[in-house]
Motif scaffolding. Structure first.
Motif, mmCIF file in Angstrom:
data_model
loop_
_atom_site.group_PDB
_atom_site.id
_atom_site.type_symbol
_atom_site.label_atom_id
_atom_site.label_comp_id
_atom_site.label_asym_id
_atom_site.label_seq_id
_atom_site.Cartn_x
_atom_site.Cartn_y
_atom_site.Cartn_z
ATOM 1 N N ALA A 125 -15.435 4.391 -40.955
ATOM 2 C CA ALA A 125 -14.533 3.598 -41.797
ATOM 3 C C ALA A 125 -15.314 2.621 -42.680
ATOM 4 C CB ALA A 125 -13.540 2.840 -40.916
ATOM 5 N N THR A 126 -16.349 2.007 -42.125
ATOM 6 C CA THR A 126 -17.158 1.063 -42.910
ATOM 7 C C THR A 126 -17.850 1.765 -44.068
ATOM 8 O OG1 THR A 126 -17.527 -0.263 -40.927
ATOM 9 C CG2 THR A 126 -19.019 -0.611 -42.788
ATOM 10 N N LEU A 127 -18.428 2.931 -43.816
ATOM 11 C CA LEU A 127 -19.074 3.690 -44.884
ATOM 12 C C LEU A 127 -18.070 4.090 -45.964
ATOM 13 C CD1 LEU A 127 -21.520 5.961 -42.858
ATOM 14 C CD2 LEU A 127 -22.136 4.125 -44.428
ATOM 15 N N ALA A 128 -16.856 4.445 -45.533
ATOM 16 C CA ALA A 128 -15.823 4.812 -46.503
ATOM 17 C C ALA A 128 -15.465 3.615 -47.387
ATOM 18 C CB ALA A 128 -14.586 5.335 -45.773
ATOM 19 N N ILE A 129 -15.357 2.442 -46.781
ATOM 20 C CA ILE A 129 -15.007 1.238 -47.549
ATOM 21 C C ILE A 129 -16.094 0.912 -48.564
ATOM 22 C CG2 ILE A 129 -14.623 -1.247 -47.367
ATOM 23 C CD1 ILE A 129 -13.418 -0.666 -44.578
ATOM 24 N N THR A 130 -17.330 0.852 -48.099
ATOM 25 C CA THR A 130 -18.424 0.477 -49.001
ATOM 26 C C THR A 130 -18.628 1.512 -50.104
ATOM 27 O OG1 THR A 130 -19.992 1.499 -47.446
ATOM 28 C CG2 THR A 130 -19.606 -0.869 -47.240
ATOM 29 N N THR A 131 -18.396 2.764 -49.805
ATOM 30 C CA THR A 131 -18.533 3.806 -50.831
ATOM 31 C C THR A 131 -17.459 3.648 -51.898
ATOM 32 O OG1 THR A 131 -19.452 5.325 -49.184
ATOM 33 C CG2 THR A 131 -18.681 6.285 -51.246
ATOM 34 N N ILE A 177 -12.328 10.392 -49.355
ATOM 35 C CA ILE A 177 -12.925 9.204 -48.730
ATOM 36 C C ILE A 177 -11.843 8.214 -48.327
ATOM 37 C CG2 ILE A 177 -14.471 7.250 -49.133
ATOM 38 C CD1 ILE A 177 -16.083 9.023 -51.006
ATOM 39 N N GLU A 178 -10.782 8.073 -49.132
ATOM 40 C CA GLU A 178 -9.701 7.143 -48.800
ATOM 41 C C GLU A 178 -8.994 7.534 -47.510
ATOM 42 O OE1 GLU A 178 -7.100 6.899 -52.115
ATOM 43 O OE2 GLU A 178 -8.422 5.601 -53.286
ATOM 44 N N SER A 179 -8.985 8.808 -47.199
ATOM 45 C CA SER A 179 -8.349 9.240 -45.950
ATOM 46 C C SER A 179 -9.113 8.785 -44.715
ATOM 47 C CB SER A 179 -8.220 10.767 -45.941
ATOM 48 O OG SER A 179 -9.501 11.375 -45.942
ATOM 49 N N LEU A 180 -10.356 8.340 -44.900
ATOM 50 C CA LEU A 180 -11.171 7.894 -43.767
ATOM 51 C C LEU A 180 -11.173 6.381 -43.600
ATOM 52 C CD1 LEU A 180 -14.289 10.207 -44.280
ATOM 53 C CD2 LEU A 180 -12.358 10.580 -42.756
ATOM 54 N N LEU A 181 -10.384 5.666 -44.413
ATOM 55 C CA LEU A 181 -10.367 4.210 -44.308
ATOM 56 C C LEU A 181 -9.877 3.737 -42.945
ATOM 57 C CD1 LEU A 181 -9.029 3.144 -47.820
ATOM 58 C CD2 LEU A 181 -11.351 2.949 -46.956
ATOM 59 N N ALA A 189 -21.831 13.029 -43.476
ATOM 60 C CA ALA A 189 -21.367 13.250 -44.845
ATOM 61 C C ALA A 189 -21.111 11.920 -45.557
ATOM 62 C CB ALA A 189 -20.097 14.104 -44.839
ATOM 63 N N MET A 190 -20.471 10.964 -44.862
ATOM 64 C CA MET A 190 -20.184 9.673 -45.484
ATOM 65 C C MET A 190 -21.472 8.895 -45.748
ATOM 66 S SD MET A 190 -17.170 9.056 -46.428
ATOM 67 C CE MET A 190 -17.931 7.604 -47.070
ATOM 68 N N SER A 191 -22.425 8.991 -44.833
ATOM 69 C CA SER A 191 -23.693 8.297 -45.030
ATOM 70 C C SER A 191 -24.415 8.814 -46.271
ATOM 71 C CB SER A 191 -24.574 8.462 -43.792
ATOM 72 O OG SER A 191 -25.821 7.841 -43.962
ATOM 73 N N LEU A 192 -24.381 10.121 -46.470
ATOM 74 C CA LEU A 192 -25.033 10.706 -47.633
ATOM 75 C C LEU A 192 -24.302 10.324 -48.925
ATOM 76 C CD1 LEU A 192 -27.313 12.575 -48.572
ATOM 77 C CD2 LEU A 192 -25.739 14.481 -48.356
ATOM 78 N N LEU A 193 -22.980 10.371 -48.909
ATOM 79 C CA LEU A 193 -22.214 9.999 -50.098
ATOM 80 C C LEU A 193 -22.403 8.520 -50.437
ATOM 81 C CD1 LEU A 193 -18.878 11.953 -49.487
ATOM 82 C CD2 LEU A 193 -20.685 12.484 -51.124
ATOM 83 N N ASN A 194 -22.504 7.680 -49.409
ATOM 84 C CA ASN A 194 -22.746 6.255 -49.644
ATOM 85 C C ASN A 194 -24.094 6.037 -50.310
ATOM 86 O OD1 ASN A 194 -23.866 3.454 -48.523
ATOM 87 N ND2 ASN A 194 -21.642 3.348 -48.568
ATOM 88 N N LYS A 195 -25.077 6.809 -49.908
ATOM 89 C CA LYS A 195 -26.409 6.710 -50.523
ATOM 90 C C LYS A 195 -26.373 7.165 -51.977
ATOM 91 C CE LYS A 195 -31.128 8.437 -50.000
ATOM 92 N NZ LYS A 195 -32.046 9.278 -49.183
#
Length: 737
Positions: free
Chosen positions: A315-321, A303-307, A281-287
């Motif tokens: 966590a990295t995907l959450a940060i970059t998103t 997304i902030e809850s996954l930092l 899910a995070m990979s898709l949202l980051n895209k």
């Protein structure tokens, strides 16, 4: 396991009494060495292949399954592997589908055509394994003979409607191969999926991909397919939901409104307990956030809850998103959180550092906080790799280039950063940047201490770079030249030869007070090098060489080559100035090729030369275009075949005989349909002092005279045969169909 011992053991296949466990061990060993890269020659593979076929007489099911696998692996190398086709197609061998899977490996397409009826009957078999084997074989055959498999359409459609989960997937895959260019057929399959016959999640995913191909090509006329894909985001299978969301997120030239269904579909998975679903899910949202950040704004809290997720990838995907979709207020809070609480490792740090470059361009006035974050990350006590340190330095330099106000701050921070740097590559990069940018700063004197510390404390390679950096400051800031000369004089006694030679050279240069020499050798080295390179072979010199080549061609008129129709033609003649009528179409084509257009207008072009006979299946004509330092070989290719389309048509040339040239790159023809014309290109770089305005056959003449890199051909009384010229002039052409 040794190959020789395995080959020796395979002789047991010929025994009158078969030892099943022993033969299975031999087959496993053979498959193992083949899988680990061992190579069998044709004789060895053929001996083992035909010895193994004798095991068909044994009824052990496990032995026979291993036998089919072994035959498929050996058929690639063995001679006359098709001889075993009759044994493979026996009823007891095709009962489980193994014979059909093996058939496509050991038989050629002509033999398969003779048994296509058996394959078609197997598609309606009661055993699912047999049906799957026949369908998968059909998928492979569709690449070699599409017309053969196309006749199976009605049978495959019936299997799609009545088969099980696995059969539906294979049936749909085969239909896709048969009808992938038929938009109406895809609409019918979508209707069937909505009505219910297609129940397999795998088949649903494949159908979504088929819709995605059509949506990418023509979105405006495929809104019904878009609605179908959107409806699949509510499917009960997670796999189908993610496939549908991925399809929507991959669409190009669409608004945020069209992408929102994909975001809403995967947002609930951010709070699930499975890390794999969270990562997907995070990979898709980051895209999506890269192209449509506004569409992801609604999921910011989730997304902030996954930092602080224990999985660093999530966590990295959450940060970059968040960095991509955040506003200027949330960026402040996020950077503070990153600096104090988050502990990332490995590639995660690199990704976060690279993301800060995007933030600096999005919010230029936030550069002080971004630079502080990068500096704190650089100075973290945890050990870090040179690659990570370099990425931080490059990110800071990128910010200084995109935000001019940050340049002074970046230079000061980099000067401080190299005081305790343990990586020579990082220190050398910073010193080079300081030498280029420091003299133009507001206070150049501030950096002298940091640079001279490197002369005193570092390795010889860094000391040499530091000496050059000091020389750049002395050249760019005359007020500091006297004090820097004192420092350079101290370095003239350095124990390292490179450092000492540089210090002596720069010190002596500054003592002469020759501003022209200082500018040429220190301040503007690249400018003067480029100027000298351009002056090596000026345009006027090329003009003279072109005219000389034209004069040589005129002297050759008495020995012109006789064409196959009896007409005389001057091959390879050059045109200077305005191209001739025959060359002008070729020059016009050059302007449409981005890789060639950048070279500018050619100074001269040769007349078209035929490299093949007009009756060939593909006709190739060559024109050479000459530039100041480049030669472009333009190949005109005409496909005269009626039913064959050429794909990825490239030209392979042997330039060993062309002294003074280096091949740079080529431009291939992606697609060449029947009766169409395409152009392929080869770009050569000319070395200094060379002229290549003669053809290869002229270079072979015994009575040629070398005039400073150009050959002038003396007149001959006899007329050479055209075939002899063709042998020398033709290039090796690689045609891929």
């Amino acid at each position: 396991i040794q190959k020789n011992s395995v080959l020796q053991g395979c002789r047991d296949f010929n025994n009158a009494t078969v030892d099943v466990p022993k033969c299975m061990d031999h087959m496993n060993n053979m498959l193992y060495i083949l899988g680990t890269g061992a190579q069998l020659n044709s004789t060895e593979a053929t001996d083992v292949y035909f010895a193994a076929t004798k095991l068909f007489q044994n009824k052990n099911a496990t032995l026979r399954r291993l036998l089919f696998i072994l035959l498929k692996e050996l058929a690639v190398t063995a001679d006359n592997a098709f001889v075993a086709s009759n044994s493979v197609l026996l009823k007891e061998n095709t009962a489980g589908g193994h014979g059909f899977r093996c058939l496509r490996k050991i038989a050629d397409i002509n033999l398969v055509r003779t048994v296509s009826r058996d394959l078609l009957q197997a598609i309606g078999h009661e055993d699912t394994n047999v049906v799957m084997a026949a369908l998968v074989t059909g998928i492979h055959l569709s690449r070699e003979d599409p017309q053969l498999v196309k006749a199976w359409g009605p049978k495959v459609v019936n299997t799609l409607e009545t088969g099980g989960s696995k059969v539906q997937y294979a049936s749909l895959a085969l239909l896709h191969k048969i009808r992938k260019n038929d938009r109406l057929s895809v609409h019918k399959l979508v209707q069937q999926a909505q009505d219910g016959p297609i129940r397999s999640p795998l088949a649903q995913c494949l159908l979504i991909r088929m819709c995605g191909e059509l949506l990418q090509s023509d979105f405006d006329n495929s809104l019904d397919l878009y609605k179908f894909v959107t409806s699949r985001t509510h499917h009960s299978s997670d796999m189908v939901v993610f496939e549908a969301a991925q399809c929507i997120a991959s669409l190009k030239n669409v608004s945020d409104k069209e992408v929102v269904p994909a975001v809403l579909a995967v947002a609930p998975y951010l709070g699930c307990t499975k890390p794999t679903l969270q990562y997907s899910a995070m990979s898709l949202l980051n895209k999506v956030a890269t192209a449509h950040p506004a569409a992801v704004t609604s999921t910011t809290n989730d997304i902030e809850s996954l930092l602080h997720h224990p999985n660093s990838a999530v966590a990295t995907l959450a940060i970059t998103t968040l960095l991509k979709v955040g506003n200027e207020y949330s960026i402040d809070r996020l950077l503070r959180d990153l600096s104090t609480n988050l502990k990332l490792t490995g590639d995660s740090k690199l990704i976060v550092v690279e993301s800060t470059q995007v933030i600096a361009m999005k919010f230029p006035h936030k550069y002080p906080m971004i630079l502080d974050f990068l500096l704190q990350t650089y100075q973290q006590p945890e050990p870090a790799s040179a690659e990570f340190k370099l990425s931080i330095v490059e990110a800071m330099l990128h910010i200084s280039r995109t935000v001019p106000a940050a340049r002074e701050s970046v230079l000061r921070q980099l000067a401080n950063a190299i005081e305790d740097c343990y990586y020579p590559s990082v220190t050398q990069l910073v010193l080079t940047v300081l030498g280029d940018e420091g003299p133009r700063s507001a206070n150049p004197k501030h950096f002298i201490r940091f640079i001279y510390n490197r002369v005193q404390l570092e390795f010889p390679t860094i000391r040499a770079v530091a000496i050059t950096t000091l020389a750049k400051f002395a050249a760019g800031v005359p007020s500091l030249r006297k004090s820097i000369c004192v420092l350079l004089k101290r370095a003239t006694v350095d124990p390292d030869d490179e450092v000492r030679d540089r210090a002596v050279f720069y010190y002596k240069l500054f003592q002469r007070n020759d501003e022209v020499a200082i500018s040429t050798l220190i301040s503007n080295v690249s400018v003067h090098v480029d100027r000298e390179r351009d002056a090596v072979l000026p345009k006027s010199a090329i003009v003279e060489e072109v005219k000389g080549a034209q004069q040589a061609q005129q002297e050759m008129s008495s020995s012109a080559v006789v064409s196959s129709t009896g007409n005389t033609a001057e091959e390879g003649g050059s045109t200077f100035g305005v191209p001739s009528a025959a060359v002008q179409p070729f020059v016009n084509k050059l302007r449409n090729v981005p890789e060639i257009k950048a070279l500018g207008q050619p100074l001269a072009s040769t007349e078209p030369v035929a490299l093949t006979e007009p009756t060939n299946e593909f006709v190739v004509t060559l024109v050479k275009h000459f530039y100041a330092s480049k030669i472009v070989m333009q190949f005109k290719v005409v496909n005269t075949m009626e039913s064959i389309t050429m794909h990825n048509y490239s030209v392979l040339t042997d330039t060993d005989e062309l002294e003074g040239t280096v091949p740079l790159y080529g431009v291939a023809i992606d697609l060449l349909p029947p009766a169409e014309t395409g152009y392929a290109y080869l770009v050569l770089e000319r070395e200094e002092g060379t002229c290549l305005l003669y053809t290869s056959d002229a270079a072979d003449e015994e009575d040629s005279v070398d005039l400073g890199g150009r050959r002038i051909i003396k007149k001959k009384k006899n007329i050479r045969d055209r075939d002899d010229v063709g042998k020398r002039e033709k290039k090796a052409i690689n045609m891929k169909e």
